[in-house]
Design a protein around this motif. Sequence first.
Motif, PDB file in Angstrom:
ATOM      1  N   ALA A 146       0.850  -1.230   0.003  1.00  0.00           N
ATOM      2  CA  ALA A 146      -0.007  -0.040   0.187  1.00  0.00           C
ATOM      3  C   ALA A 146       1.003   1.257   0.146  1.00  0.00           C
ATOM      4  O   ALA A 146       0.647   2.017   0.778  1.00  0.00           O
ATOM      5  N   PRO A 147       1.814   1.460  -0.915  1.00  0.00           N
ATOM      6  CA  PRO A 147       2.700   2.624  -0.989  1.00  0.00           C
ATOM      7  C   PRO A 147       1.856   3.918  -1.184  1.00  0.00           C
ATOM      8  O   PRO A 147       0.743   3.798  -1.937  1.00  0.00           O
ATOM      9  N   GLN A 148       2.419   4.903  -0.770  1.00  0.00           N
ATOM     10  CA  GLN A 148       1.881   6.229  -1.022  1.00  0.00           C
ATOM     11  C   GLN A 148       2.213   6.900  -2.460  1.00  0.00           C
ATOM     12  O   GLN A 148       1.554   7.759  -3.192  1.00  0.00           O
ATOM     13  N   ALA A 149       3.395   6.407  -2.899  1.00  0.00           N
ATOM     14  CA  ALA A 149       4.006   6.819  -4.140  1.00  0.00           C
ATOM     15  C   ALA A 149       4.694   5.584  -4.885  1.00  0.00           C
ATOM     16  O   ALA A 149       5.440   4.831  -3.973  1.00  0.00           O
ATOM     17  N   VAL A 150       4.894   5.623  -6.091  1.00  0.00           N
ATOM     18  CA  VAL A 150       5.630   4.499  -6.636  1.00  0.00           C
ATOM     19  C   VAL A 150       6.083   5.064  -7.704  1.00  0.00           C
ATOM     20  O   VAL A 150       5.820   5.775  -8.567  1.00  0.00           O
ATOM     21  N   VAL A 151       7.746   4.782  -7.925  1.00  0.00           N
ATOM     22  CA  VAL A 151       8.559   5.351  -9.072  1.00  0.00           C
ATOM     23  C   VAL A 151       9.016   4.000  -9.983  1.00  0.00           C
ATOM     24  O   VAL A 151       9.383   3.186  -9.153  1.00  0.00           O
ATOM     25  N   LEU A 152       8.917   4.001 -11.136  1.00  0.00           N
ATOM     26  CA  LEU A 152       9.440   2.993 -11.933  1.00  0.00           C
ATOM     27  C   LEU A 152      10.656   3.582 -12.659  1.00  0.00           C
ATOM     28  O   LEU A 152      10.671   4.447 -13.226  1.00  0.00           O
ATOM     29  N   SER A 153      11.551   2.579 -12.594  1.00  0.00           N
ATOM     30  CA  SER A 153      13.080   3.155 -13.023  1.00  0.00           C
ATOM     31  C   SER A 153      13.284   2.816 -14.540  1.00  0.00           C
ATOM     32  O   SER A 153      12.523   2.325 -15.183  1.00  0.00           O
ATOM     33  N   GLY A 154      14.590   3.158 -14.825  1.00  0.00           N
ATOM     34  CA  GLY A 154      14.944   3.038 -16.270  1.00  0.00           C
ATOM     35  C   GLY A 154      15.352   1.586 -16.319  1.00  0.00           C
ATOM     36  O   GLY A 154      15.279   0.812 -15.441  1.00  0.00           O
ATOM     37  N   PHE A 155      15.688   1.340 -17.723  1.00  0.00           N
ATOM     38  CA  PHE A 155      16.406   0.158 -18.237  1.00  0.00           C
ATOM     39  C   PHE A 155      18.026   0.225 -18.082  1.00  0.00           C
ATOM     40  O   PHE A 155      18.084   1.092 -18.879  1.00  0.00           O
ATOM     41  N   GLY A 156      18.627  -0.932 -18.120  1.00  0.00           N
ATOM     42  CA  GLY A 156      19.892  -1.096 -18.595  1.00  0.00           C
ATOM     43  C   GLY A 156      20.236  -1.613 -19.731  1.00  0.00           C
ATOM     44  O   GLY A 156      21.163  -1.798 -20.315  1.00  0.00           O
ATOM     45  N   ARG A 157      19.017  -2.413 -20.230  1.00  0.00           N
ATOM     46  CA  ARG A 157      19.111  -3.279 -21.084  1.00  0.00           C
ATOM     47  C   ARG A 157      17.988  -3.086 -22.244  1.00  0.00           C
ATOM     48  O   ARG A 157      17.089  -2.462 -21.997  1.00  0.00           O
ATOM     49  N   SER A 158      18.187  -3.437 -23.606  1.00  0.00           N
ATOM     50  CA  SER A 158      17.341  -3.344 -24.682  1.00  0.00           C
ATOM     51  C   SER A 158      15.808  -4.174 -24.327  1.00  0.00           C
ATOM     52  O   SER A 158      16.104  -5.281 -23.706  1.00  0.00           O
ATOM     53  N   PHE A 159      15.194  -3.663 -24.901  1.00  0.00           N
ATOM     54  CA  PHE A 159      13.665  -4.361 -24.620  1.00  0.00           C
ATOM     55  C   PHE A 159      13.553  -5.883 -25.057  1.00  0.00           C
ATOM     56  O   PHE A 159      13.008  -6.945 -24.435  1.00  0.00           O
ATOM     57  N   GLU A 160      14.452  -5.779 -26.166  1.00  0.00           N
ATOM     58  CA  GLU A 160      14.617  -7.324 -26.751  1.00  0.00           C
ATOM     59  C   GLU A 160      15.092  -8.501 -25.699  1.00  0.00           C
ATOM     60  O   GLU A 160      14.923  -9.570 -25.886  1.00  0.00           O
TER      61      GLU A 160
END
Length: 234
Positions: A55-69
């Motif tokens: 039950a977080p008050q806020a959520v942050v989604l990080s970046g990626f270090g690799r390609s989507f593939e």
Amino acid sequence: MELSVYVTFAQRDERRDLAWKFTGHAQRFEAAGAPAPCLQVPYWEATPELMRRLAPQAVVLSGFGRSFEQYHVPDFLPLLSWLDSTTTPVLALCGGHQLLGNHYTQDLRETAQLFDQPIRRLRPGEPVTNPDYHPGHFMERGFYSLNLTEDGASDPLFQGLGEHPQVYESHYCEVKQLPPGFRLLASTEECRIQAMRRDDRLLYSFQFHPEDYSDTFPAGRILLERFFDLAKSC
């Protein structure tokens, strides 16, 4: 207890090498007003059940270090299912921003594989900004000036930051299509969808990295502070 969650997109074999980086980000989120503690959760563990328990008050989604593939699309689905069913304030960054662009413009349950969407190829004579990561493509890397749209200039996160706030960029891909139900807030000369916000909830998505602010370029910290203030007021 107040809590924020930082969903990180490092794969299992990357986590040890990137732990210091994500911990530094979490500390910066807390310094900018995120509800403490800022708990790090690997993306494959961010199931609807766990997120409801936290039950977080806020959520942050990080970046990626690799390609989507290099990612297995079904591993994203539990997190995205929670995202569709929650009103929790969410801020997506860089690769997380691109993931939302994919999620809200196609049905990932029917998608076997995601692919990077580069900005463009390098033109003759242009410098290679990162020889270790897709060196043949143009990258925005460093502090760039945003061009705010009318919606961006009036948005509570960007209001008063001037027409061209400077933020840190590090990417060669972009979101190609503004998803339905989102407003475009900011662009750069090479990347149109730098910031967007969903109309019906507190869901922001940035191509840039506000967590990589500095004393000389503080706009990223101001954006984080304002996002967390809005999250706490919800």
